[in-house]
Write an enzyme that holds these catalytic residues in place. Structure first.
Site, short mmCIF file in Angstrom:
data_model
loop_
_atom_site.label_atom_id
_atom_site.label_comp_id
_atom_site.label_asym_id
_atom_site.label_seq_id
_atom_site.Cartn_x
_atom_site.Cartn_y
_atom_site.Cartn_z
N PRO A 119 122.67 -12.53 46.37
CG PRO A 119 122.82 -13.27 48.54
CD PRO A 119 123.06 -13.67 47.15
CD GLU A 120 127.33 -10.90 49.32
OE1 GLU A 120 127.58 -9.73 49.58
OE2 GLU A 120 127.04 -11.73 50.17
CE LYS B 257 123.96 -6.30 51.13
NZ LYS B 257 124.20 -7.24 52.23
#
Length: 396
Positions: free
Chosen positions: A2-3, A54
DNA sequence: CGTCCACGTCTAC
DNA sequence: TAGACCTGGACGG
C-alpha cells in the site's frame, strides 16, 4: 502493498509484464470479495496501468483484430451486442493494507486473488489483484478520488503550492524560505546545497523516490520474500534502538531522538478487538467474548519503544540484525506452524500450499514524514502523501 | 489456543 | 474520533 512508492512500482510492474500481452474473455471476481463485478469482456484486449499516489488505474483496451472476424467464431459474447465492439474500461484500485498485482500461470492461481484477468495464450496466465486482507477496493469506470492529496511521485511540485492557512504552518514555510542560500550562488551550487541539506518538503519527495529506485528489491511479486534491501534502507521503522509512539489515530510512529512537544501524552486505552460479525466468509464461531480490556498506560518515550518492549520485538530485531553464522544456533523457527486455515477465499482452487513465511517487517518508513506534520490534517484527507496542512512550528 | 499487531481507508456515532 | 473491515504471523501461556 500500500505505500505510495509501492503503488508506483506496482503500476510499473503491470506495464512491464503486460507489455505486448493479449488478454481475453471476462474479468473474474472472487466470490468473497465485496467489490463490484467488472463487467468487461473482449476477445482481445490489452492492459495498462497508471499510478497516482495510493491509487492505480488499470485500463482495459479492446484490440481490433484486423483479420479475425470470422463469423462463426463470435459466440462468446454473453450480454454484449456483437455489433458494437466493447468499449475501453478503467478500473481504479486502492490497495488497502495488502493489495498487489501478480501475473501467474493459470495453474498457480494464488490464494486471495480477488480479481483476475486472463491472457489469450495457450497455457493461460492470469493477472491477479491479490489482497489477502481485502481492504483493497476497486471502482469500475473509476476516476482518481477527488479529495486525495497530490502524488508524491508525480505531482510533487503541488506540495509547494497552497501555503497552509494557519499561522504556524506559514511560519514554518517562512523559516524554510529563510534558509535560502546566498542569491549570488550559481544555480548548480544552490541545487547541490539543497541536495546535501534537504528540508522537509524536499524529503517528502526524495524518500519515496529512493524507495522507488530500490526497484524490484522493494516491490517485486516474483521475489517477494526478499525484503533485505528495503530493510537495509529503513532508518527508524522497526530499527533497533529507535523509539516509537502511538499517535492520536493509534498509528505507531517511529523516530529517533526527542519526540517533540506535540508528542501524545495521555496514551488512551488501546483499541480493542471484540465483536466480529459472522460473515459468509467468516469461520462462524462464538465471537461473544467480553471486550478484553487492557489499558497500557504511561507512554514512556524514553525506555524502549513501546511496541518492542511489550512483545520482545526488539530482541527479535536485534537477533535478525545479528543473524550471522558466528552467533551460534538460533532457535528461530522453532515451531514452524503450518496452519491449514479455512481458506474461503478461493474455494475453487486448491490454494498451493505455499509455505514461505513472508517477513512482515517492511513498510513505510518514508511515512515518518508524517511525524513532522503533526496531527491536524484536514478532516477527511487521505494520507497519500505528507499533505502537511499544518506544520506546527514547534514540531520542527 | 488466545492476544496483539500490521503498508489504509470508511462510516457511524 | 472510535470502531469496522480482514488475514495471518509472532508470541505468550
Amino acid at each position: 502493498m500500500p505505500e505510495g512508492p509501492e503503488l508506483h512500482l506496482a503500476s510499473r510492474y503491470v506495464n512491464t509484464v503486460c507489455a505486448g500481452l493479449l488478454f481475453s474473455g471476462k474479468v473474474e471476481k472472487s466470490a468473497v470479495s465485496k467489490n463490484p463485478e467488472v463487467p468487461f469482456e473482449s476477445n482481445t484486449y490489452v492492459i495498462s496501468a497508471t499510478p497516482r499516489g495510493k491509487e492505480v488505474k488499470l485500463t482495459l483496451m479492446p484490440v481490433k483484430e484486423a483479420e479475425s472476424l470470422p463469423l462463426a467464431e463470435e459466440s462468446s459474447t454473453a450480454g454484449q451486442d456483437p455489433d458494437s465492439p466493447p468499449q475501453p474500461m478503467d478500473v481504479v484500485f486502492r490497495f488497502g493494507m495488502s493489495g498487489s498485482f501478480k501475473l501467474v500461470p493459470e495453474a498457480e492461481l494464488p490464494k486471495h486473488a480477488h480479481l483476475r484477468f486472463y491472457t489469450r495464450e495457450s497455457p493461460r496466465r492470469i493477472l491477479c489483484f491479490v489482497d489477502f486482507r481485502r481492504f483493497g477496493r476497486w471502482e469500475v469506470q473509476g476516476t482518481w478520488q477527488p479529495d486525495r492529496g497530490p502524488c508524491v511521485m508525480l505531482e510533487y511540485e503541488k506540495f509547494r503550492l497552497r501555503i497552509p492557512p494557519f499561522e504556524k504552518a506559514r511560519t514554518v514555510l517562512e523559516a524554510l524560505q529563510h534558509r535560502e542560500q546566498d542569491p549570488a550562488l550559481t544555480l548548480s551550487k544552490k541545487v547541490k546545497l539543497k541536495r546535501e541539506n534537504p528540508d522537509l518538503l524536499e524529503l517528502c519527495h526524495s524518500l519515496p523516490m529512493e524507495v522507488f529506485h530500490l526497484g524490484g528489491k522493494g516491490y517485486d511479486p516474483e521475489s517477494s520474500d526478499d525484503f533485505t534491501a528495503f530493510q537495509q534502507w529503513l532508518r527508524c521503522y522497526y530499527v533497533p534502538g529507535m523509539k516509537s509512539l502511538r499517535d492520536g489515530n493509534g498509528r505507531t510512529i517511529w523516530f529517533q531522538g526527542e519526540p517533540g512537544p506535540m508528542a501524545p501524552k495521555g496514551k488512551k486505552s488501546r483499541k480493542k478487538h471484540s465483536r466480529g460479525k459472522a460473515d459468509s466468509d467468516a469461520p462462524s464461531s462464538k465471537e461473544t467474548k467480553p471486550p478484553s480490556k487492557r489499558s497500557s498506560k504511561g507512554s514512556s518515550s524514553h525506555e524502549e519503544p513501546q511496541g518492542t518492549k511489550k512483545h520482545g520485538r526488539k530482541k527479535e530485531l536485534i537477533q535478525r540484525a545479528e543473524n550471522s553464522p558466528a552467533n551460534g544456533p538460533k532457535k528461530r523457527h522453532a515451531r514452524a506452524r503450518r496452519k491449514g486455515s479455512a481458506c474461503q477465499d478461493s474455494p475453487e482452487t486448491k490454494a498451493p500450499a505455499e509455505g514461505k513465511t513472508r517477513s512482515r517487517r517492511r513498510a513505510a518508513a518514508y511515512k515518518s514524514t508524517e511525524v513532522a506534520a503533526g496531527g491536524s490534517r484536514k478532516r477527511q484527507a487521505r494520507t497519500d502523501g505528507p499533505v502537511t496542512t499544518v506544520i506546527p512550528l514547534s514540531s520542527l
